[in-house]
Design a protein around this motif. Structure first.
Motif, PDB file in Angstrom:
ATOM      1  N   GLU A 223       0.944  -1.118   0.005  1.00 19.90           N
ATOM      2  CA  GLU A 223      -0.021   0.044  -0.066  1.00 19.90           C
ATOM      3  C   GLU A 223       0.903   1.312   0.069  1.00 19.90           C
ATOM      4  O   GLU A 223       0.387   2.449   0.201  1.00 19.90           O
ATOM      5  N   GLN A 224       2.263   1.087  -0.102  1.00 19.31           N
ATOM      6  CA  GLN A 224       2.909   2.253  -0.300  1.00 19.31           C
ATOM      7  C   GLN A 224       4.143   2.095  -1.138  1.00 19.31           C
ATOM      8  O   GLN A 224       4.753   1.122  -1.027  1.00 19.31           O
ATOM      9  N   ARG A 261       5.560   8.850   0.103  1.00 22.37           N
ATOM     10  CA  ARG A 261       4.365   8.896   0.329  1.00 22.37           C
ATOM     11  C   ARG A 261       3.575   7.786  -0.182  1.00 22.37           C
ATOM     12  O   ARG A 261       3.992   6.953  -1.203  1.00 22.37           O
ATOM     13  N   ARG A 262       2.303   7.624   0.314  1.00 25.33           N
ATOM     14  CA  ARG A 262       1.663   6.615   0.043  1.00 25.33           C
ATOM     15  C   ARG A 262       0.848   6.609  -1.115  1.00 25.33           C
ATOM     16  O   ARG A 262       0.356   7.839  -1.452  1.00 25.33           O
ATOM     17  N   TYR A 299      -7.927  -0.504  -2.267  1.00 25.22           N
ATOM     18  CA  TYR A 299      -6.726  -1.160  -2.422  1.00 25.22           C
ATOM     19  C   TYR A 299      -6.439  -2.400  -2.736  1.00 25.22           C
ATOM     20  O   TYR A 299      -6.102  -3.071  -3.642  1.00 25.22           O
TER      21      TYR A 299
END
Length: 376
Positions: A223-224, A261-262, A299
């Motif tokens: 997720e990042q 950053r994500r 996601y």
């Protein structure tokens, strides 16, 4: 399009017959990154339910529907259980049309990334497609397998004409066929069918498309990623806005100034080739469950989805062998990637049904495929 529910409870004779059935059975048991339980693991064994549903539909329609089955999965399927799992995939799909078909292991027990099988009145073909060569800024390699139960178009669909499974001819022996010829290929006569190996692109692309600064493969747990904030949105066709100084390291992109950053759900959608805000849905109720479009749900659903551009190319080629009003059914539908692409070349509503149990995924498909909600 209607959702017909859990695949384990479906019967092919009870759902509307369609020309094409797409399915990407869960890959966790086949992936090299997973537990490697194989085709008969708890999740991947759902492949057998898809084969059952297709077989039931064909029996109920005297072999008319579906003409095509299209399977998507991870390249780990080639090596799972020392290659026996992919052999079973090929054999069980072949047996839908030819119950006595037997597919042997490949030479040295190593499956090539592309190949085809020609039977009498049917064909199978497979190849690995990497989304990055269709203009998506992500490395995402997936097996595309086509089963044509009514002809030999499978290789014509998946391979370019020149140098790829270009032609096939009868060798004069009743019940046997010779697979198309290609430099460096291996051909095996397998009783009433012929199996052709190493018949495909090395990079899994379809033309001179090149991208730089690709992301690593998108997963539901990832997720990042490290990206350059000033580069603009990381999206297909926007590589000019991404710094050439990117360095790939595993699943991360490291920028010169090491900014972290994500990724946003919108960037995830673009990495997979979906329309902007495809997974941004209005709150809804699916069965007894209230569904909202949280970032976490978006996601997860996107990580499990297909990258659209390679499949757009494939489905367009499938469509060339079918009438314009041909229909599609989608097993393991996810967020409606296959129906979305299908209706680009066929009338609205020609994606007839889907099987899915995840409430969020059902809500996305119902809102975006059926209602075409304008989301800004």
């Amino acid at each position: 399009m209607i959702h017909v529910g859990d695949i384990t409870k479906l019967h092919g004779e009870d759902i509307e017959p369609v020309d094409v059935i797409t399915f990407g059975s869960p890959c966790q048991d086949l992936s090299a990154a997973g537990q490697r339980a194989g085709l008969y693991g708890e999740k991947s064994s759902l492949f057998l339910d898809a084969v059952r549903v297709i077989s039931e539909m064909r029996r109920a329609t005297n072999g008319r529907y579906p003409r095509y089955a299209i399977w998507e999965n991870v390249p780990g399927a080639f090596s799972s259980n020392a290659g026996s799992d992919f052999r079973d995939v090929l054999e069980k799909l072949a047996q839908i049309k030819a119950p006595d078909a037997s597919v042997p292991r490949p030479p040295r027990n190593k499956w090539p990334t592309a190949g085809c099988i020609l039977g009498t009145g049917w064909s199978l073909a497979w190849r690995v497609c990497d989304a990055q060569f269709w203009g998506v800024p992500q490395r995402r390699r997936r097996i595309a397998l086509i089963a044509d139960f009514a002809g030999r178009s499978a290789s014509e669909i998946l391979f370019e004409p020149k140098g790829m499974c270009e032609s096939a001819a009868t060798n004069g022996t009743a019940g046997q066929e010779i697979a198309c010829t290609s430099r460096g290929s291996t051909t095996q006569d397998v009783g009433p069918l012929t199996m052709k190996m190493r018949c495909g692109h090395g990079k899994g692309g379809h033309g001179p498309l090149f991208q730089i600064n690709k992301s690593a493969t998108l997963t539901t747990r990832q997720e990042q990623m490290l990206i350059q904030p000033v580069a603009g949105t990381l999206c297909a066709g926007d590589s000019a806005g991404v710094s050439n100084q990117y360095v790939k390291q595993g699943k991360y992109i490291i920028t010169p100034n090491l900014q972290l950053r994500r990724l946003t759900p919108l960037e995830y959608e673009r990495l997979q080739g979906f329309p902007d805000y495809w997974t941004l849905i209005e709150p809804s109720k699916i069965g007894n469950r209230r569904v909202a479009g949280s970032d976490c749900a978006r996601y997860k659903a996107l990580g499990n989805s297909i990258a659209l551009p390679p499949w757009r190319w494939i489905l367009k080629r499938v469509s060339a062998f079918l009438p314009t009003d041909a229909t599609l059914g989608s097993l393991f539908d996810g967020i409606g990637g296959f129906p979305l692409l299908w209706e680009e070349n066929h009338p609205a509503g020609s994606a007839r049904w889907a099987s899915e149990i995840e409430a969020f995924s059902i809500a996305v498909t119902e809102q975006q495929i059926n209602k075409k909600l304008p989301i800004s």
